[in-house]
Design a protein around this motif. Sequence first.
Motif, PDB file in Angstrom:
ATOM      1  N   LEU A   1       0.805  -1.161   0.185  1.00 17.50           N
ATOM      2  CA  LEU A   1      -0.147   0.095   0.225  1.00 17.50           C
ATOM      3  C   LEU A   1       0.768   1.249   0.012  1.00 17.50           C
ATOM      4  CD1 LEU A   1      -2.159  -1.106   2.715  1.00 17.50           C
ATOM      5  CD2 LEU A   1      -3.023  -0.736   0.286  1.00 17.50           C
ATOM      6  N   ILE A   2       0.683   2.289  -0.525  1.00 22.14           N
ATOM      7  CA  ILE A   2       1.381   4.039  -0.743  1.00 22.14           C
ATOM      8  C   ILE A   2       0.568   4.785   0.419  1.00 22.14           C
ATOM      9  CG2 ILE A   2       2.163   5.494  -1.915  1.00 22.14           C
ATOM     10  CD1 ILE A   2       1.399   3.566  -4.501  1.00 22.14           C
TER      11      ILE A   2
ATOM     12  N   GLU B   1      -0.210  13.407   6.976  1.00 24.52           N
ATOM     13  CA  GLU B   1      -0.851  12.254   5.944  1.00 24.52           C
ATOM     14  C   GLU B   1      -1.657  12.815   4.469  1.00 24.52           C
ATOM     15  OE1 GLU B   1      -1.963   8.119   5.322  1.00 24.52           O
ATOM     16  OE2 GLU B   1      -3.912   9.979   6.528  1.00 24.52           O
ATOM     17  N   ILE B   2      -1.087  13.250   3.051  1.00 27.37           N
ATOM     18  CA  ILE B   2      -1.889  13.829   2.726  1.00 27.37           C
ATOM     19  C   ILE B   2      -2.490  13.290   1.408  1.00 27.37           C
ATOM     20  CG2 ILE B   2      -1.347  14.641  -0.135  1.00 27.37           C
ATOM     21  CD1 ILE B   2       0.471  16.224   2.486  1.00 27.37           C
ATOM     22  N   ALA B   3      -3.798  13.624   1.936  1.00 29.23           N
ATOM     23  CA  ALA B   3      -5.487  13.038   1.150  1.00 29.23           C
ATOM     24  C   ALA B   3      -5.274  13.223  -0.307  1.00 29.23           C
ATOM     25  CB  ALA B   3      -6.727  14.069   2.026  1.00 29.23           C
TER      26      ALA B   3
ATOM     27  N   GLY C   1      -3.814   3.022  -2.725  1.00 24.64           N
ATOM     28  CA  GLY C   1      -2.626   3.996  -1.152  1.00 24.64           C
ATOM     29  C   GLY C   1      -3.906   4.508  -0.883  1.00 24.64           C
ATOM     30  N   LEU C   2      -3.477   5.061   0.579  1.00 29.35           N
ATOM     31  CA  LEU C   2      -3.840   5.073   1.759  1.00 29.35           C
ATOM     32  C   LEU C   2      -4.329   7.019   1.555  1.00 29.35           C
ATOM     33  CD1 LEU C   2      -1.636   3.604   4.372  1.00 29.35           C
ATOM     34  CD2 LEU C   2      -4.011   2.545   3.543  1.00 29.35           C
ATOM     35  N   PRO C   3      -4.979   7.646   2.771  1.00 32.76           N
ATOM     36  CA  PRO C   3      -5.985   6.898   2.805  1.00 32.76           C
ATOM     37  C   PRO C   3      -7.440   6.036   2.320  1.00 32.76           C
ATOM     38  CG  PRO C   3      -6.509   8.804   3.559  1.00 32.76           C
ATOM     39  CD  PRO C   3      -5.193   8.740   1.726  1.00 32.76           C
ATOM     40  N   ARG C   4      -7.896   4.767   3.222  1.00 34.95           N
ATOM     41  CA  ARG C   4      -8.433   4.127   2.803  1.00 34.95           C
ATOM     42  C   ARG C   4      -9.515   4.291   2.218  1.00 34.95           C
ATOM     43  NH1 ARG C   4      -6.490  -1.454   3.159  1.00 34.95           N
ATOM     44  NH2 ARG C   4      -5.622  -1.629   5.915  1.00 34.95           N
TER      45      ARG C   4
ATOM     46  N   GLU D   1      -6.792  -1.997   9.557  1.00 35.52           N
ATOM     47  CA  GLU D   1      -8.296  -1.645   8.627  1.00 35.52           C
ATOM     48  C   GLU D   1      -8.847  -0.505   8.780  1.00 35.52           C
ATOM     49  OE1 GLU D   1     -10.939  -2.782   5.938  1.00 35.52           O
ATOM     50  OE2 GLU D   1      -9.091  -4.358   7.526  1.00 35.52           O
ATOM     51  N   ASP D   2      -8.239   0.463   9.279  1.00 34.16           N
ATOM     52  CA  ASP D   2      -8.262   1.687   9.369  1.00 34.16           C
ATOM     53  C   ASP D   2      -7.067   2.594   8.752  1.00 34.16           C
ATOM     54  OD1 ASP D   2      -5.871   1.957  10.870  1.00 34.16           O
ATOM     55  OD2 ASP D   2      -7.725   3.170  13.268  1.00 34.16           O
ATOM     56  N   GLY D   3      -6.524   2.077   8.189  1.00 29.58           N
ATOM     57  CA  GLY D   3      -5.257   3.046   7.103  1.00 29.58           C
ATOM     58  C   GLY D   3      -4.329   3.298   8.363  1.00 29.58           C
TER      59      GLY D   3
END
Length: 375
Positions: free
Chosen positions: A6-7, A22-24, A52-55, A307-309
Amino acid sequence: MADKYLIRVTAGPSYDLSSQKEIAVNKPEPTHFETDSMDIDLSVRVNNYAHGLPRDAPATSAYFEAEPHKHNGDQYSITLQFTPKDVQDMSSVNESGQRVDDAGVEIVAETGISAEDLQFGNNFDHPIRDRLPPGFGTAMNIVKWWIDPGLEGDAYADEPYLYGPALSSFNTVRIGKGEFDESKGGMWVEEGADSEAGNKWREERGVPADGKARMKWALRKENKAKWVWEYGQTYSVDFFNPYVDFKDFALRLPGFNLPIMKYWDGQGLRTHQKRSHQLRYVLRNRSTGEVYLVVLFTLHLAEDINEDGSLKPAALKALAKKSGGEGNKGEKLPDIKKPGDEGFDEEKALEEAKKKLGGMKLNGGAGKENDDDVD
């Protein structure tokens, strides 16, 4: 292979993870950063952001359906709106408001950051030479010498880097603010200026109105000398290309495809030190070594993500190790002779390039078949 990773994209004004947010990714609203040196708004767009994240990040952005990005097949974008600040020490100011040295002599303040000094590029905190495909060094020399003389770097160093002047690295450069248009993915930058004064400033210095022409114009030393990123002035810039495929984790250049996972795998990925890998984009000052912005594309094992990222302890431990030092990233770079510089020996450089090429065939050129393409 790609579905095992995952990125996560983070950014901040330094390499210290505590400064990172963390960038949206693919969301229209930019992320804001403010330091003593610069105010920055940042948007990151990635096409086919399936891993990718966030989920809840959108899989793509309207940005990629807008021209010229749809035609180009662009795969990602780093868009900035920034305002440099004058951070000179104001403690020595006389009664007339003039800055003076210890002898009382007036200090003439700099007006901004020179085009030679403001750089944008990549670096790594660990060697990558044992993971580079055959012929990579030759390809980089060609790029640095003949395609973009503004680039400087060393992919084979203990802490590899590749930087170019921001003025010739960003695809679009605008004096002033860009526009915010959700139908185009949010922050949107057109080449030029947002005012008559800005357009006049460019015209007086002979800056081309077209982005590609300006990038080429900015490669010449005498042209960079005409441009200063002025303190207090807002600029909008956009960096994009079709070469990095984040869906399949691959670098795709004309005649050269590099599956990134092939070179990341088999190197102890299961240890804490290797549970994550980073691609870093850095906005920095060449002369002082000061870092203004670091954008991190971090690749994590999927099993290290909750699971929540959020990151599990193994991933956090791996990142903590990476944030230990800054190495050459906070230092001045050595002076490197490039085309256009006084004293650069073009004939000698060409002969060196011919030796390094060794008769290889590149993109249909003469010579033997090139075995360096990696599919």
